[in-house]
Design an enzyme around this catalytic site. Structure first.
Site, PDB file in Angstrom:
ATOM      1  N   GLY A 253       0.826  -1.201   0.000  1.00  0.00           N
ATOM      2  CA  GLY A 253       0.000   0.000   0.000  1.00  0.00           C
ATOM      3  C   GLY A 253       0.857   1.248   0.000  1.00  0.00           C
ATOM      4  O   GLY A 253       1.983   1.240  -0.508  1.00  0.00           O
ATOM      5  N   GLY A 258       2.063   2.365   5.683  1.00  0.00           N
ATOM      6  CA  GLY A 258       3.231   1.527   5.954  1.00  0.00           C
ATOM      7  C   GLY A 258       3.915   1.910   7.252  1.00  0.00           C
ATOM      8  O   GLY A 258       4.379   1.047   8.012  1.00  0.00           O
ATOM      9  N   GLU A 275       5.759  -3.133   0.787  1.00  0.00           N
ATOM     10  CA  GLU A 275       5.819  -2.824  -0.654  1.00  0.00           C
ATOM     11  C   GLU A 275       4.982  -1.574  -0.838  1.00  0.00           C
ATOM     12  O   GLU A 275       3.756  -1.629  -0.819  1.00  0.00           O
ATOM     13  CB  GLU A 275       5.286  -4.017  -1.457  1.00  0.00           C
ATOM     14  N   CYS A 309       1.641  -0.204  -8.831  1.00  0.00           N
ATOM     15  CA  CYS A 309       2.702   0.374  -8.013  1.00  0.00           C
ATOM     16  C   CYS A 309       4.020   0.488  -8.770  1.00  0.00           C
ATOM     17  O   CYS A 309       4.842   1.357  -8.463  1.00  0.00           O
ATOM     18  CB  CYS A 309       2.890  -0.450  -6.741  1.00  0.00           C
TER      19      CYS A 309
END
Length: 578
Positions: A253, A258, A275, A309
């Site tokens: 996310g 994070g 990630e 991403c």
């Protein structure tokens, strides 16, 4: 319609079974899933059941499943603890059996999976197979072939004559947070890695991609419920999960969440894999194949409506080829998605109206010149057109954060060195892309930049190759997963030395009795011998040949001789003193 003919509960294994001529609905809190058996295969029998009753039963089951309280979450956690304590997951055969069941489930329900992705983000079959299913099957096939070898202890070195092997053990309870853009792939792939390494798994899918979330709930009807749980819900449920003690947490996310995950993990000293994405640049050098660069960047950025991403988030184009690249890019995007992308069946949609408004706000705040697209619909269609914006500098609104949408800023640079300086002046990206036919330029960029991965004359695919993996650095993430790297991530490595009584006798040189003489002085003789022995070359993993073996044997013998000499010397000295 047949009435409810069975309704029973058991505290040890709660079940609600509703049976009609149409289907059986099975709800199990112990399996953390609800199953509508034969519903998709028996649509012609819907006429036998009133729609209101059907919706009532389905809604009741969904309420039971989703609206679980903290006690039921603790029960799920306890079940996973007991599953790991059984040590069944320590067996490679057991792990392979679970992975085979997962592969069979994916193959038999592929149409449901594709339908879920289409419902969430308007993703079509070819794109879903290439970017969602392919990495999953790649990991499954890899572990089917190599798991037995990966799980074996590996030789590390032979120090002082005693061999050292590295054993890989399961960490224990693993918590995985998926993301809405690839809810299934980003959920199932780390689940595969974690199970292959012998762990038990709790998966929390994104609640924003509701169709794929419902699909993922079915995993617990396939995998052993002692080793896999799927927990649904919103931010409150995530908070409750993070309050529990896990042995590893993987989150996909944005960086803000994070940090929250990492702070929660720190309370229990739990290792994390993050990630996080970020602004991944694409450099188009003067030596680039401009046509290839335009096609690859357009493909990499606009798939899944830019919600990737690893997508190139902005372009740095050398001024020599700038005009040509912009022209080729606009032409290519129109070729891919026609002059009316809204009617193009394979152009994706934004996950929600809120995200459409977010992207529109960034475009409206930009001082750049829109050279393609810019229109959107924040209604239920969640449409945002493929958009290309020419920006003047790095201070533009579109250059401040990851866009995560079909908007591509382009910035002109004088040289590749300027592009490198621009990239190094910002947070480290998850990916970096370079388009160049000059090997020296390629070497310069790779050597002088830092990123999670690099694609040369290609986008996205660098993490899809066999033996590759996904992982960031700094603001773009911590750690990595996928294939062998995922197995290592979810394994605890511990070195084990296999000594013997003979080697134990040799190692007596290191006993405290030899540290000093009886008069309290340092034993200089033992210190000299120990320093000499430590400089003897030892055999390590990968070293073969007689030279390495002789050096190893020589090292072991030297230790033994040194120990005996030191012991004899000490005995002689003490007898003289007596």
């Amino acid at each position: 319609m047949a009435p409810l003919n069975s309704f029973r509960f058991s505290w040890s294994y709660p079940r609600l079974v509703y049976s009609t001529t149409l289907y059986d609905v099975v709800y199990s809190t112990d399996c953390s899933a609800w199953l509508l058996r034969d519903l998709n295969l028996s649509q012609h029998r819907l006429s036998h059941t009133s729609s209101s009753t059907l919706q009532l039963v389905k809604g009741f089951i969904f309420y039971l499943f989703v609206m679980t309280d903290s006690e039921s979450l603790n029960q799920v956690y306890e079940r996973l603890q007991n599953g790991f304590a059984s040590r069944d997951t320590f067996s490679v055969d057991f792990r392979l059996s679970e992975l085979r069941k997962l592969r069979a489930f994916l193959q038999s329900t592929e149409s449901d999976l594709l339908a879920a992705l289409n419902a969430d983000v308007h993703k079509k079959e070819v794109e879903a197979v290439g970017y969602d299913l392919s990495p999953i099957y790649s990991d499954l096939n890899y572990f089917m072939r190599h798991l037995s070898t990966l799980a074996k202890p590996t030789f590390a070195s032979r120090d002082f004559g005693a061999p050292v092997y590295v054993h890989r053990q399961p960490k224990g309870l693993v918590l995985i947070f998926s993301a809405f853009n690839f809810n299934i792939m980003l959920g199932v792939r780390p689940v595969i890695d974690a199970i292959a390494a012998g762990n038990v798994v709790c998966l929390k899918p994104s609640e924003h991609a509701t169709a794929s979330e419902r699909y993922l709930q079915r995993l617990t009807s396939v995998l052993d419920p002692r080793i896999c749980a799927v927990v649904t819900g919103g931010p409150q449920r995530c908070t409750e999960l993070l309050e529990l003690k896990w042995d590893h947490i993987l989150y996909t996310g944005n960086a803000n969440i994070g940090r929250i995950v990492m702070a929660a993990a720190a309370k229990h000293l739990t290792p994390v894999t993050l990630e996080l994405g970020g602004k991944s640049p694409a450099i188009v050098s003067a030596s680039a194949d401009v046509r290839l660069a335009a096609a690859s960047i357009a493909k990499g950025h606009f798939i899944n409506a830019g919600q990737v991403c690893l997508a190139p988030d902005y372009c740095l184009v050398e001024e020599e080829v700038y005009a040509e690249f912009v022209k080729k890019l606009v032409t290519t995007v129109r070729e891919f998605y026609t002059d009316d992308p809204k009617s193009c069946r394979h152009f994706g949609r934004i996950i929600s109206s809120r995200h459409v408004e977010r992207i529109a706000g960034l475009v409206n705040a930009s001082e750049g010149r829109i050279i393609l697209g810019g229109d959107y619909d924040d209604s239920a269609s969640h449409y945002f057109s493929p958009t290309v914006v020419e920006v003047a500098n790095g201070d533009d609104a579109l250059m401040q954060e990851e866009l995560f949408g079909p908007v591509l800023p382009i910035l002109k640079v004088k040289s590749v060195d300027e592009a490198i300086s621009f990239i190094n002046g910002r947070e480290r990206p998850l990916a970096l892309y370079l388009f160049s036919r000059d090997d020296d330029v390629t070497k310069t960029v790779i050597t002088n930049t830092i990123s999670g991965s690099v694609g040369i004359n290609e986008t996205i695919l660098q993490i899809g190759g066999r033996g590759s993996f996904i992982g960031g650095i700094g603001e773009s993430g911590i750690g990595a997963y996928g294939g062998k790297e995922g197995f290592e991530t979810f394994s605890h490595k511990r070195p084990v030395m296999y000594s013997s009584s003979l080697f134990g006798r040799m190692f007596q040189l290191l006993l405290p009795t030899f540290y000093s003489t009886k008069d309290g002085k340092d034993n200089a003789h033992v210190a000299r011998v120990t320093r000499f022995v430590c400089q003897i070359p030892q055999t390590t993993a990968g070293e073969t040949g007689w030279c390495a073996k002789i050096a190893n044997i020589y090292g072991g013998i030297s230790v033994g001789i040194a120990a005996m000499c030191a012991e004899i010397g000490g005995s002689v000295k003490s007898s003289k003193e007596d």
